[in-house]
Scaffold this active site. Structure first.
Site, PDB file in Angstrom:
ATOM      1  N   ASP A 210       5.036   5.399 -50.523  1.00  0.00           N
ATOM      2  CA  ASP A 210       3.995   5.701 -49.536  1.00  0.00           C
ATOM      3  C   ASP A 210       3.779   4.544 -48.574  1.00  0.00           C
ATOM      4  OD1 ASP A 210       0.664   7.203 -49.764  1.00  0.00           O
ATOM      5  OD2 ASP A 210       2.312   7.404 -48.346  1.00  0.00           O
TER       6      ASP A 210
ATOM      7  N   GLY B  37     -11.847   4.940 -49.414  1.00  0.00           N
ATOM      8  CA  GLY B  37     -13.040   5.240 -50.217  1.00  0.00           C
ATOM      9  C   GLY B  37     -14.053   4.117 -50.099  1.00  0.00           C
TER      10      GLY B  37
END
Ligand SMILES: O=C(Cc1cc(-c2ccc3c(-c4nc5ccccc5[nH]4)n[nH]c3c2)n[nH]1)Nc1cccc(F)c1
Length: 268
Positions: free
Chosen positions: A131, A20
């Site tokens: 993750d 982002g």
């Protein structure tokens, strides 16, 4: 300490894709360089995203480890939320991996040792990352890895469904099969990471479909190329075990000959 945008001089944009809007920024009174992540409140409107963000801030603000990216603080104005994150001066690991294709055994073992130390620290705090992959890793000033994203970390044990937008490549059988899972999922991902560092692609990748990757993971359909050393091959095989209980523990990873051979313990 109440932070505000006036405390910072904003520099270049950093991670554009995955992360982002992140900007290099300098805190004015100290000159300290940070990474300032900007999230629009409109993006975080959904209640579960706001809860997810609060959880991530809660988890990351209490973590202190040289291989885990620091969250120094956060603040918001009427439209945006700002995260004051540690600046990793050598950037995103996956870009370095793509540039080199694959890492040497020495470099890979150093990175795997650092990851094992960071995961050991997280697991002691009953945080499972879930993750671990190159896209979530950054590199600091001294070439050390920093785990940067806790988007999916939860407190162990957990049976939450993991609807991943990214690849399945790093998911262990118990998650792709939707079963209960605990911190041993990170041991599987460490094995996948070690393979990808040395080979340049993840072990169960099947570009034909996610379903095909799913099958290869579930069957642990693992082929380790000949050029990988016996030590690395042994470590990868001992982490990529279908049964989580059979996976090497992090202490054993840190004592593995392949890790010790390239990272002799400095006289403590
Ligand atoms: O969203 C993230 C993960 C994250 C890390 C980053 C990030 C991205 C890039 C950098 C960099 C950086 N250094 C560079 C050097 C060269 C080129 C690119 C670089 N990026 N340093 N620190 C960073 C931090 N963005 N987003 N954490 C987060 C989110 C919500 C709550 C929370 F507590 C943490």
């Amino acid at each position: 300490r109440k932070w505000s945008l006036d405390d910072f001089d904003i520099g270049d944009g950093l991670g554009r894709g995955k992360f982002g809007r992140v900007y290099q920024a300098r805190e004015k009174s100290t000159g300290f360089v940070v990474a300032l992540k900007v999230l629009f409140k409109s993006e975080v409107k959904q209640p579960n995203l706001a809860r997810q963000l609060r959880r991530e801030v809660e988890i990351q603000s209490h973590l202190r480890h040289e291989n885990i990216l620091r969250l120094f603080g956060y603040f918001h104005d009427e439209k945006r939320v700002y995260l004051i994150l540690e600046y990793a001066s050598r950037g995103e690991l996956y870009k370095i991996l793509r540039k080199y294709g694959r890492f040497s055994e020495r470099r890979a073992s150093k990175y795997i040792m650092q990851m094992a130390r960071a995961l050991n620290y997280l697991h002691r705090k009953h945080v499972i990352h879930r993750d671990i992959k190159p896209e979530n890793l950054l590199v600091g000033e001294r070439g050390e890895l920093k785990i940067a994203d806790f988007g999916w970390s939860v407190h162990a044990p957990n049976s939450r469904r993991k609807t991943t937008c990214g690849t399945l490549d790093y998911l262990p059988p118990e998650i792709v099969e939707g079963r209960d899972h605990d911190e041993k999922v990170d041991l599987w991902s460490l094995g996948v990471l070690c393979y990808e560092f040395l080979v340049g692609v993840p072990p169960f990748e099947d570009l034909s479909s996610q379903q095909a990757t799913f099958k290869r993971i579930s069957r642990v359909d693992l082929k380790i190329p000949e050029h990988i050393s016996p030590g690395a091959t042994d470590l990868i095989r001992r982490l990529l075990k279908h049964n989580p209980a059979d996976r090497l523990h992090l202490d054993q990873v840190l004592q593995h000959p392949w890790i010790l051979e390239h990272n002799p313990p400095t006289a403590q």
